[in-house]
Design an enzyme around this catalytic site. Structure first.
Site, PDB file in Angstrom:
ATOM      1  N   GLY A 134       0.928  -0.888  -0.056  1.00 49.93           N
ATOM      2  CA  GLY A 134       0.454   0.324   0.098  1.00 49.93           C
ATOM      3  C   GLY A 134       0.776   1.590   0.006  1.00 49.93           C
ATOM      4  O   GLY A 134       1.774   1.355  -0.975  1.00 49.93           O
ATOM      5  N   ILE A 136       3.339   1.907   1.627  1.00 52.80           N
ATOM      6  CA  ILE A 136       4.818   2.240   2.609  1.00 52.80           C
ATOM      7  C   ILE A 136       5.722   2.414   1.263  1.00 52.80           C
ATOM      8  O   ILE A 136       5.709   1.801   0.036  1.00 52.80           O
ATOM      9  CB  ILE A 136       4.815   0.852   3.201  1.00 52.80           C
ATOM     10  N   GLY A 186     -12.492  -1.512   2.621  1.00 45.67           N
ATOM     11  CA  GLY A 186     -11.996  -1.153   0.915  1.00 45.67           C
ATOM     12  C   GLY A 186     -10.081  -2.205   1.403  1.00 45.67           C
ATOM     13  O   GLY A 186      -9.815  -1.213   0.380  1.00 45.67           O
ATOM     14  N   GLU A 189      -9.627  -8.063  -2.006  1.00 45.61           N
ATOM     15  CA  GLU A 189      -9.138  -7.325  -3.405  1.00 45.61           C
ATOM     16  C   GLU A 189     -10.633  -7.692  -3.432  1.00 45.61           C
ATOM     17  O   GLU A 189     -11.286  -8.580  -3.097  1.00 45.61           O
ATOM     18  CB  GLU A 189      -8.102  -9.082  -3.931  1.00 45.61           C
ATOM     19  N   LYS A 204       2.980 -10.201  -3.938  1.00 43.30           N
ATOM     20  CA  LYS A 204       4.176  -9.358  -3.661  1.00 43.30           C
ATOM     21  C   LYS A 204       4.765 -10.105  -3.978  1.00 43.30           C
ATOM     22  O   LYS A 204       6.106  -8.868  -3.195  1.00 43.30           O
ATOM     23  CB  LYS A 204       2.909  -8.496  -2.567  1.00 43.30           C
ATOM     24  N   GLY A 303      -6.174  -0.189   1.614  1.00 41.22           N
ATOM     25  CA  GLY A 303      -6.966   0.654   1.450  1.00 41.22           C
ATOM     26  C   GLY A 303      -7.169   2.274   0.112  1.00 41.22           C
ATOM     27  O   GLY A 303      -6.008   2.084  -0.185  1.00 41.22           O
TER      28      GLY A 303
HETATM   29  P1  NAP Z   1     -12.592  -1.684  -6.764  1.00 44.16           P
HETATM   30  O1  NAP Z   1     -13.001  -0.657  -6.049  1.00 44.16           O
HETATM   31  O2  NAP Z   1     -12.956  -2.841  -7.715  1.00 44.16           O
HETATM   32  O3  NAP Z   1     -12.584  -0.348  -8.517  1.00 44.16           O
HETATM   33  C1  NAP Z   1     -11.615  -1.606  -9.966  1.00 44.16           C
HETATM   34  C2  NAP Z   1     -12.045   0.092 -11.029  1.00 44.16           C
HETATM   35  O4  NAP Z   1     -12.026  -0.750 -12.319  1.00 44.16           O
HETATM   36  C3  NAP Z   1     -13.970   0.382 -10.685  1.00 44.16           C
HETATM   37  O5  NAP Z   1     -13.697   1.496 -11.064  1.00 44.16           O
HETATM   38  C4  NAP Z   1     -14.341  -0.468 -12.162  1.00 44.16           C
HETATM   39  O6  NAP Z   1     -15.364   0.110 -12.887  1.00 44.16           O
HETATM   40  C5  NAP Z   1     -13.502  -0.790 -12.951  1.00 44.16           C
HETATM   41  N1  NAP Z   1     -13.173  -1.529 -13.940  1.00 44.16           N
HETATM   42  C6  NAP Z   1     -12.783  -3.264 -13.659  1.00 44.16           C
HETATM   43  N2  NAP Z   1     -13.130  -4.454 -14.542  1.00 44.16           N
HETATM   44  C7  NAP Z   1     -13.052  -3.766 -15.782  1.00 44.16           C
HETATM   45  C8  NAP Z   1     -12.893  -2.969 -17.013  1.00 44.16           C
HETATM   46  N3  NAP Z   1     -12.398  -4.316 -18.114  1.00 44.16           N
HETATM   47  N4  NAP Z   1     -12.684  -1.714 -17.739  1.00 44.16           N
HETATM   48  C9  NAP Z   1     -13.547  -0.392 -17.625  1.00 44.16           C
HETATM   49  N5  NAP Z   1     -13.646  -0.414 -16.048  1.00 44.16           N
HETATM   50  C10 NAP Z   1     -12.698  -1.653 -15.110  1.00 44.16           C
HETATM   51  O7  NAP Z   1     -10.350  -2.173  -7.340  1.00 44.16           O
HETATM   52  P2  NAP Z   1      -9.811  -1.506  -5.615  1.00 44.16           P
HETATM   53  O8  NAP Z   1      -9.593  -1.503  -4.132  1.00 44.16           O
HETATM   54  O9  NAP Z   1      -9.602   0.256  -6.405  1.00 44.16           O
HETATM   55  O10 NAP Z   1      -8.511  -1.943  -6.454  1.00 44.16           O
HETATM   56  C11 NAP Z   1      -7.541  -1.725  -7.874  1.00 44.16           C
HETATM   57  C12 NAP Z   1      -6.594  -2.668  -8.206  1.00 44.16           C
HETATM   58  O11 NAP Z   1      -5.624  -1.637  -6.931  1.00 44.16           O
HETATM   59  C13 NAP Z   1      -6.395  -3.481  -7.711  1.00 44.16           C
HETATM   60  O12 NAP Z   1      -5.341  -4.220  -8.772  1.00 44.16           O
HETATM   61  C14 NAP Z   1      -6.185  -3.918  -7.064  1.00 44.16           C
HETATM   62  O13 NAP Z   1      -5.085  -5.382  -6.272  1.00 44.16           O
HETATM   63  C15 NAP Z   1      -5.059  -2.697  -5.890  1.00 44.16           C
HETATM   64  N6  NAP Z   1      -5.059  -2.084  -5.279  1.00 44.16           N
HETATM   65  C16 NAP Z   1      -5.923  -2.316  -3.962  1.00 44.16           C
HETATM   66  C17 NAP Z   1      -5.636  -1.581  -2.983  1.00 44.16           C
HETATM   67  C18 NAP Z   1      -6.729  -1.485  -2.312  1.00 44.16           C
HETATM   68  O14 NAP Z   1      -6.705  -1.386  -0.363  1.00 44.16           O
HETATM   69  N7  NAP Z   1      -8.262  -1.530  -2.149  1.00 44.16           N
HETATM   70  C19 NAP Z   1      -4.677  -1.227  -2.423  1.00 44.16           C
HETATM   71  C20 NAP Z   1      -3.314  -1.678  -3.819  1.00 44.16           C
HETATM   72  C21 NAP Z   1      -3.626  -2.115  -4.724  1.00 44.16           C
HETATM   73  P3  NAP Z   1     -16.685   0.122 -11.498  1.00 44.16           P
HETATM   74  O15 NAP Z   1     -16.552   0.633 -11.096  1.00 44.16           O
HETATM   75  O16 NAP Z   1     -17.279   0.358 -13.144  1.00 44.16           O
HETATM   76  O17 NAP Z   1     -16.776  -1.333 -11.728  1.00 44.16           O
HETATM   77  N1  HSE Z   2      -5.945  -6.648  -0.636  1.00 47.76           N
HETATM   78  C1  HSE Z   2      -5.278  -6.222  -0.324  1.00 47.76           C
HETATM   79  C2  HSE Z   2      -4.722  -6.224   0.579  1.00 47.76           C
HETATM   80  C3  HSE Z   2      -4.831  -4.477  -1.015  1.00 47.76           C
HETATM   81  O1  HSE Z   2      -5.779  -6.336   1.746  1.00 47.76           O
HETATM   82  O2  HSE Z   2      -3.592  -6.117   1.225  1.00 47.76           O
HETATM   83  C4  HSE Z   2      -3.535  -4.155  -0.782  1.00 47.76           C
HETATM   84  O3  HSE Z   2      -2.639  -4.191  -1.741  1.00 47.76           O
END
Ligand code: NAP
Ligand code: HSE
Length: 429
Positions: A134, A136, A186, A189, A204, A303
């Site tokens: 995240g 860090i 949030g 995954e 990771k 988050g």
């Molecule tokens: P999320 O809340 O599910 O958001 C995904 C976004 O992508 C949504 O806006 C979705 O649209 C859009 N999307 C998905 N598939 C699509 C497609 N085929 N075409 C167009 N738009 C598309 O996920 P997130 O938690 O933000 O995570 C996103 C990425 O960041 C992932 O790779 C995750 O592993 C990474 N990540 C997340 C966190 C965390 O804490 N959440 C931390 C580090 C890394 P809609 O809104 O219309 O559904």
């Molecule tokens: N789902 C991941 C977690 C998001 O819980 O650490 C951050 O990469």
């Protein structure tokens, strides 16, 4: 070159919405830091009708391919997740001369090498600080600050969701209830199986190992075991013995110096160890380097807002590089260490056995350990009123393959009613 740096987002969910908000809220500071304004020109989502606070409706689109095919976009930020069509989208963006910032560890741990190659060929950046731990700052220190040192081991908690679940289970809360809460916050995954089965941590770990050891490590090279079979009883039993259970990611050189074992699994961590105090969705990673010694990186591992901070850091660097005309760097995998199987890992173990409480039993069991070269460090016996006993055997550091052979032999001993559990122990003196 235009004075404006044009940015497109693929994804406007948990992370994307926070990136968009910070781009607006911090616009003046970002402009000073980059030397030019950053303009958000497109946000690709699945459903353009969903209400999205902070994202102007005129930049929303449901056609990510149209976004990455535009030739006026400087930087594409990928926060949509998934392997396909995300890989194709990022390949197109890089080939079109846009720099790419991604938070997608699943994608990078599988296809990172190919994406780096395209980025390098096109003289653009590919950054992904947000993909591991995240907020860090961890990847940049490994790639840049430690570029002059030799890293021997990386060990830590790199998944916020599972750390949140294990923390709350330690407070007596139910697994399913806590997982739902982590999703609501949030942290999880889109499919939380990736979190609880360890795949997210494994992705990771592969990224960390690649950077730390200048060698190619992909998801398939990582031994992976999640927390779905850890029960409230296990957590409480560990606490009674002075441990906490943590899902750890470990990458280390093999003793011959030519291989790397990368593994993800639950482990017992002594309560006095700093990793035991890493609670909720926080992450912490220890890095051991030859000259620098031990370092610990600690902070929010999941988050929307913390992750967006890491994305923006990359965005500023990529924007500065573009303005300076700096070329994207090739991935450093010159060392070519070979990924090795879990059998070559070395750690300590705590083996719990249900045994007959009779003369000679302990000797038989000790012989089984000794014959496979596994040295016993501690033995504790708890007897019950039915003539049975529970033996808890703590080992010195041993090779996983030797421990596995010992356990196989224990299963065959008449005096052993059951091998109740075998847990790896990290961070013990
Ligand atoms: P999320 O809340 O599910 O958001 C995904 C976004 O992508 C949504 O806006 C979705 O649209 C859009 N999307 C998905 N598939 C699509 C497609 N085929 N075409 C167009 N738009 C598309 O996920 P997130 O938690 O933000 O995570 C996103 C990425 O960041 C992932 O790779 C995750 O592993 C990474 N990540 C997340 C966190 C965390 O804490 N959440 C931390 C580090 C890394 P809609 O809104 O219309 O559904
Ligand atoms: N789902 C991941 C977690 C998001 O819980 O650490 C951050 O990469």
């Amino acid at each position: 070159m235009s004075d404006i740096v044009r940015v497109a987002l693929l994804g406007g969910g948990t992370v994307g919405s926070q990136v968009a908000r910070l781009l607006t809220d911090s616009a003046a500071d970002l402009q000073e830091r980059v030397g030019a304004p950053l303009e958000l020109v497109a946000v690709a989502v699945r459903d353009t009708n969903k209400p999205r606070a902070g994202i102007p409706s005129e930049v929303l689109t449901d056609d990510p391919f149209a976004v990455v095919s535009r030739d006026d976009i400087d930087i594409v930020v990928e926060v949509m997740g998934g392997l396909e069509p995300t890989r194709e989208l990022l390949e197109t963006a890089l080939s079109n001369g846009a720099s790419v910032i991604s938070a997608n560890k699943a994608l990078l741990s599988e296809y990172g090498a190919g994406l780096h190659e395209i980025a390098h060929k096109n003289g653009v950046d590919l950054f992904y600080e947000a993909a591991v731990a995240g907020a860090i700052p961890l990847l940049r220190p490994l790639r840049e600050s430690l570029a002059g040192d030799r890293v021997n081991k990386v060990l830590g908690i790199v998944n916020g969701t599972t750390n949140y679940i294990l923390t709350k289970m330690g407070e007596g809360q139910d697994y399913a209830e806590v997982l739902a809460e982590a999703q609501r916050l949030g942290y999880a995954e889109a499919d939380p199986t990736a979190d609880v089965e360890g795949h997210d941590s494994a992705a990771k770990a592969a990224i960390l190992a690649t950077l730390a050891f200048h060698s190619s490590v992909t998801l398939g090279d990582v031994y992976c075991q999640g927390i779905s079979s850890v029960t409230l009883r296990d957590v409480q039993a560990a606490a009674d013995l002075g441990y906490v259970i943590k899902l750890l990611a470990v990458a280390e050189r093999t003793p011959d110096g030519e291989g790397i074992v990368t593994r993800v699994h639950p482990a017992l961590v002594p309560k006095a160890h700093p990793l035991a105090s890493v609670h909720d969705a926080f992450n912490a990673v220890f890095v051991e380097a030859e000259s620098a010694g031990q370092m610990m990186f600690y902070g929010r591992g999941a988050g929307g807002e913390p992750t967006a901070s890491a994305v923006l850091g990359d965005l500023v660097t990529a924007a500065r590089n573009r303005r300076a005309g700096a070329a994207g760097q090739a991935q450093s995998v010159y060392a070519g260490l070979t990924p090795r199987p879990i059998g070559e890992a070395t750690t300590r173990y705590l083996v719990s056995l249900d045994v007959a409480d009779q003369p000679g039993v302990l000797a038989q069991i000790a012989t089984a350990f000794g014959q496979h070269g596994v040295s016993i460090q501690t033995v504790r016996q708890d007897t019950d009123e039915q003539g049975g006993a529970t033996l808890l055997i703590g080992t010195h550091a041993a090779q996983e393959a030797h421990l596995a052979a010992t356990v196989e032999e224990l299963h065959d001993l008449d005096s052993v009613n059951e091998v109740v559990s075998v847990m790896r122990v990290e961070g013990a003196e």
